[in-house]
Design a protein around this motif. Structure first.
Motif: not given
Length: 179
Positions: A62-83
């Motif tokens: 459950v913890y491993a699954y939650l780590r994956v689904v709660n990780t996000r990578y976003v690229l915008t026209d100005r910046a990179l985001y990692r949550k």
């Protein structure tokens, strides 16, 4: 897919977003299965109290699954985001102007199935990594197209030669002064 954690500036647009592949949770699932097997074997061979491990066995998965689904990578026209984060949230933002270099890596299976990681070198800070994503080469190219790691050096060759000559003149002047 973006949630309230992503606060974009006025006019900023999302170019790409994803999360790691779900198979990244596989080690946690394997640990959970091993704990369950140990609990069953312990209950049969040693003491029935070992069956408590069977109840605890799903926790690593459950913890491993939650780590994956709660990780996000976003690229915008100005910046990179990692949550990322299960209990707390770790949010990292890197402006594209601070990206010095990008690199994509794929193992043998990654090359065969089209997944890997993108490593982003950041000027004046810790590097950023988008781990276990699909099409890492395409993501790396997209980052570079938006300005990360591809900024041209300002000025012409003649202008830089003039700067060099001026610096040499200053150096000669300083060398001639008494110490």
């Amino acid at each position: 897919m973006t949630d309230e954690w992503l606060r974009l500036e006025a006019g900023e647009t999302v170019e790409w977003e994803t999360r790691p592949r779900l198979v990244r949770a596989a080690p946690g699932v394997l640990v959970g299965l091993a704990v369950a097997a140990a609990g069953i074997a312990g209950a049969v061979l040693v003491d029935q109290l070992a069956a408590v491990l069977v109840v605890l066995a799903p926790l690593p998965a459950v913890y491993a699954y939650l780590r994956v689904v709660n990780t996000r990578y976003v690229l915008t026209d100005r910046a990179l985001y990692r949550k990322r984060g299960v209990v707390g949230i770790d949010l990292r933002t890197v402006e594209l102007s601070r990206v010095q270099n990008t690199r994509s890596t794929q193992g043998v299976l990654g090359a065969a199935f089209g997944h890997g990681s993108v490593e982003i070198e950041v000027a004046g800070g810790r590097d950023l990594r988008f781990a276990d994503i699909y099409d890492p080469n395409e993501v790396r190219r997209h980052i570079e197209e938006l300005g990360g790691g591809t900024e041209a050096i300002p000025g012409t060759t003649d202008q830089w030669r003039a700067v060099l000559e001026e610096l040499r003149a200053i150096r000669q002047s300083l060398d001639r002064q008494p110490k």
